[in-house]
Design an enzyme around this catalytic site. Structure first.
Site, PDB file in Angstrom:
ATOM      1  N   GLU A  48       0.725  -1.112   0.012  1.00  0.00           N
ATOM      2  CA  GLU A  48       0.029   0.059   0.040  1.00  0.00           C
ATOM      3  C   GLU A  48       0.969   1.216   0.045  1.00  0.00           C
ATOM      4  O   GLU A  48       1.311   1.636   1.081  1.00  0.00           O
ATOM      5  CB  GLU A  48      -0.747  -0.039   1.452  1.00  0.00           C
ATOM      6  N   CYS A  73      -2.004   9.155   2.612  1.00  0.00           N
ATOM      7  CA  CYS A  73      -1.647   8.677   1.231  1.00  0.00           C
ATOM      8  C   CYS A  73      -2.664   9.049   0.185  1.00  0.00           C
ATOM      9  O   CYS A  73      -2.551   9.181  -1.074  1.00  0.00           O
ATOM     10  CB  CYS A  73      -1.642   6.985   1.338  1.00  0.00           C
ATOM     11  N   GLU A  96       4.750  13.396  -4.457  1.00  0.00           N
ATOM     12  CA  GLU A  96       3.978  13.222  -3.273  1.00  0.00           C
ATOM     13  C   GLU A  96       4.470  14.039  -2.231  1.00  0.00           C
ATOM     14  O   GLU A  96       5.771  13.762  -1.965  1.00  0.00           O
ATOM     15  CB  GLU A  96       3.630  11.665  -2.791  1.00  0.00           C
TER      16      GLU A  96
HETATM   17  P1  NAD Z   1       8.499   4.953   4.476  1.00  0.00           P
HETATM   18  O1  NAD Z   1       8.461   4.318   3.469  1.00  0.00           O
HETATM   19  O2  NAD Z   1       9.705   6.012   4.642  1.00  0.00           O
HETATM   20  O3  NAD Z   1       8.371   4.152   5.891  1.00  0.00           O
HETATM   21  C1  NAD Z   1       7.355   3.170   6.126  1.00  0.00           C
HETATM   22  C2  NAD Z   1       7.798   2.099   6.896  1.00  0.00           C
HETATM   23  O4  NAD Z   1       8.859   1.457   6.141  1.00  0.00           O
HETATM   24  C3  NAD Z   1       8.544   2.521   8.006  1.00  0.00           C
HETATM   25  O5  NAD Z   1       8.252   1.207   9.384  1.00  0.00           O
HETATM   26  C4  NAD Z   1      10.015   2.400   7.926  1.00  0.00           C
HETATM   27  O6  NAD Z   1      10.789   2.202   9.156  1.00  0.00           O
HETATM   28  C5  NAD Z   1      10.108   1.183   6.936  1.00  0.00           C
HETATM   29  N1  NAD Z   1      11.101   1.260   6.143  1.00  0.00           N
HETATM   30  C6  NAD Z   1      11.990   2.129   5.556  1.00  0.00           C
HETATM   31  N2  NAD Z   1      12.814   1.774   4.701  1.00  0.00           N
HETATM   32  C7  NAD Z   1      12.614   0.301   4.837  1.00  0.00           C
HETATM   33  C8  NAD Z   1      13.629  -0.809   4.129  1.00  0.00           C
HETATM   34  N3  NAD Z   1      14.514  -0.506   3.352  1.00  0.00           N
HETATM   35  N4  NAD Z   1      13.190  -2.015   4.343  1.00  0.00           N
HETATM   36  C9  NAD Z   1      12.005  -2.381   5.127  1.00  0.00           C
HETATM   37  N5  NAD Z   1      11.370  -1.322   5.958  1.00  0.00           N
HETATM   38  C10 NAD Z   1      11.783  -0.082   5.410  1.00  0.00           C
HETATM   39  O7  NAD Z   1       7.022   5.857   4.805  1.00  0.00           O
HETATM   40  P2  NAD Z   1       6.630   6.945   5.703  1.00  0.00           P
HETATM   41  O8  NAD Z   1       7.437   8.199   5.529  1.00  0.00           O
HETATM   42  O9  NAD Z   1       6.779   6.228   7.102  1.00  0.00           O
HETATM   43  O10 NAD Z   1       5.240   7.057   5.437  1.00  0.00           O
HETATM   44  C11 NAD Z   1       4.790   7.849   4.569  1.00  0.00           C
HETATM   45  C12 NAD Z   1       4.409   7.125   3.087  1.00  0.00           C
HETATM   46  O11 NAD Z   1       3.460   6.125   3.204  1.00  0.00           O
HETATM   47  C13 NAD Z   1       3.957   8.063   2.011  1.00  0.00           C
HETATM   48  O12 NAD Z   1       4.309   7.852   0.763  1.00  0.00           O
HETATM   49  C14 NAD Z   1       2.454   7.629   2.051  1.00  0.00           C
HETATM   50  O13 NAD Z   1       1.743   7.740   0.638  1.00  0.00           O
HETATM   51  C15 NAD Z   1       2.404   6.232   2.374  1.00  0.00           C
HETATM   52  N6  NAD Z   1       1.326   5.500   2.938  1.00  0.00           N
HETATM   53  C16 NAD Z   1       0.473   4.802   2.139  1.00  0.00           C
HETATM   54  C17 NAD Z   1      -0.621   4.271   2.670  1.00  0.00           C
HETATM   55  C18 NAD Z   1      -1.839   3.547   1.681  1.00  0.00           C
HETATM   56  O14 NAD Z   1      -2.419   2.638   2.290  1.00  0.00           O
HETATM   57  N7  NAD Z   1      -1.381   3.390   0.435  1.00  0.00           N
HETATM   58  C19 NAD Z   1      -1.373   4.706   3.994  1.00  0.00           C
HETATM   59  C20 NAD Z   1      -0.250   5.521   4.451  1.00  0.00           C
HETATM   60  C21 NAD Z   1       1.054   5.778   4.198  1.00  0.00           C
END
Ligand code: NAD
Length: 471
Positions: free
Chosen positions: A244, A278, A377
């Protein structure tokens, strides 16, 4: 100041093996309010082992047994709803009213999964074969900070309904909220190892989870860039992925819409969750013929938004979650100005009288689809307004994106809006509302907004693998 040193593994809190410590902040003031000890690969290994052991018996449970567990989880979250809300205001900077809705939604996700579970066809019998839908195994879930309870509970609920056990690596920026939620899981008194939570960074704990051979599916919510890394890392072991990801969702105002309703709605769609959503409708696609009225209304309505008193019932926009996010939003506002968009309201810097990581709700007009503020975004309260001449052009602008998570339409004619919705490349299109109120529908994205769906039976089926016994 609270210090979190433990993970929730095998039904109890256990000391972290990882020793690195990260500060936790109040985004309204940028003050340190706690610390979290970050998990090591060995913490993840312990959690996956517990989940793997628990899977042996849990995968064989009846729907009734799973329903009882889901009920208990619902009740345990509801019991501490008030504290959960207060922590989300403190650690995330969410306005209270908004977080109340989200915490309730997080708890209700257990009940929705329970109801949906009875609609899933776990077994189909044919003349010469039985088709079973078997639980996949141990799920590795990774969640973001922007709706911590919703994402964690939203991962657990379908996994349990499907008969899977789960290890969650939540965002390292939400550890106080996660700790309290884990206490709810403890008090739900469910069999050990079904739910496990390991704090840590994406690179270390997240990476260890994604690469663990005993994880059958990675269920990830977060940015598209991280989603791509996870998908690549999951390839060698042919792990399932449910992703997601991000969005840059279009909101089309048709020329017949009532602007006195459509403009406040557009701001709600763009700025809900302080723009850190998101599904934010961050591109407002408007008829050129009505641009002057639209500009006047946008200024009026943005100036009415209440910012800064998170406990006031009508507070709308809170601060950004951390300094990274604050600086990211500032740099996008700067790029909009530099690329020649017209800054209608808002801009760089803090809103009057506020510090921490608050940003000014900002609207740009005269935006071109090639500008960064139209393509990328931002994840903050920044709205890009793009004008169109014809309806075909409006659809072309809406679809001119790498994303496809959500779309919105405002129109006086439901029929006209529904026809337009069919042309939008998007996991969902919402007409004349900010939110989809149908609980029996899926959520997820087209294109780079993700792979797979969550919600209702779709989310449960993502945790199942079909198996045939033929005779
Ligand atoms: P992010 O991708 O930076 O982090 C999300 C999670 O992934 C965190 O727990 C982080 O620690 C982990 N992570 C980061 N790098 C990783 C790696 N290399 N391997 C495994 N895990 C890793 O996102 P964020 O800044 O926490 O959240 C914002 C983003 O999330 C936005 O792009 C938003 O659109 C998206 N989002 C999507 C939805 C959806 O349902 N489509 C919902 C909410 C947020």
């Amino acid at each position: 100041m609270k210090q979190i040193k433990e993970h929730f593994i095998n039904g109890g809190f256990v000391q972290s093996i990882g020793t690195e410590v990260q500060n936790l902040y109040n985004p309204s003031t940028a003050e340190i309010i706690g610390t979290v000890q970050l998990g090591h690969k060995n913490d993840v290994d312990a959690a996956v082992s517990a989940a793997k052991r628990a899977f042996v018996s849990f995968s064989k449970t009846s729907l009734k047994e799973r329903a009882e567990i889901l009920d208990r989880l619902y009740r345990s979250v509801i019991e501490r709803e008030k504290e959960l809300n207060e922590l989300a205001v403190l650690e995330y900077g969410s306005p209270l009213t908004a977080t109340m809705g989200r915490t309730r939604a997080a708890a209700v996700s257990f009940l929705t999964a329970k109801e949906a579970m009875y609609e899933v066809q776990f077994k189909k019998e044919y003349e010469n074969a039985i088709v079973l839908q078997e639980p996949l195994g141990v799920i590795g879930a990774i969640t973001p900070w922007n709706a911590n309870y919703v994402h964690i509970c939203g991962k657990i609920a379908p996994a349990i309904a499907a008969g899977c056990t789960i290890v969650i690596k939540p965002s390292e920026f939400s550890a106080l909220q996660t700790q309290l939620l884990s206490e709810c899981f403890l008090s739900a008194d469910i069999p050990a190892g079904i739910i496990n939570v390991v704090n840590g960074t994406g690179a270390v704990a997240g990476g260890a989870l994604v690469n663990h051979p005993d994880i059958s599916m990675v269920s990830f919510t977060g940015s598209t860039s991280t989603g791509k890394i996870i998908r690549k890392q999951s390839t060698d072991l042919m792990k399932r992925v449910n992703l997601e990801l991000g969005g840059k969702s279009p909101n089309i105002l048709l020329d017949d819409c009532d602007l006195s309703k459509a403009i406040p709605l557009a701001l709600q769609i763009a700025f809900s969750n302080s723009g850190q959503a998101c599904h934010a409708g961050s591109r407002l696609i408007v008829p050129e013929s009505r641009i002057d009225e639209i500009k006047i209304l946008l200024i009026q309505e943005v100036n009415k938004l209440k910012i800064g008193s998170l406990y006031d019932a009508d507070s709308v926009v809170g601060p950004m979650v951390n300094d990274i996010q604050f600086n990211r939003v500032q740099s996008y506002i700067k790029s909009g100005i530099d690329e020649g968009a017209e800054l209608l309201v808002g801009g760089l810097g803090y809103p009057d009288g506020l510090g921490g990581w608050y940003v000014k709700p900002t609207v740009f007009v005269n935006v071109d689809s090639n500008m960064k503020i139209a393509k990328e975004e931002i994840f903050g309260p920044v709205l890009s307004v793009i004008a169109y001449e014809t309806e075909d052009e409006a659809v072309a602008i809406a679809n001119d994106t790498i994303y496809g998570l959500s779309g919105y339409i405002s129109s006086a004619s439901l029929e006209r809006a529904r026809k337009l919705a069919l042309q939008m490349v998007s996991g969902r299109v919402i007409i004349n509302r900010a939110v989809n109120i149908e609980p029996k529908s899926p959520f997820g994205g087209f294109k780079e907004s993700g792979i797979g769906r969550t919600g209702w039976i779709y989310g449960i089926e993502a945790h199942l693998e079909p198996k045939v016994i033929a005779f």
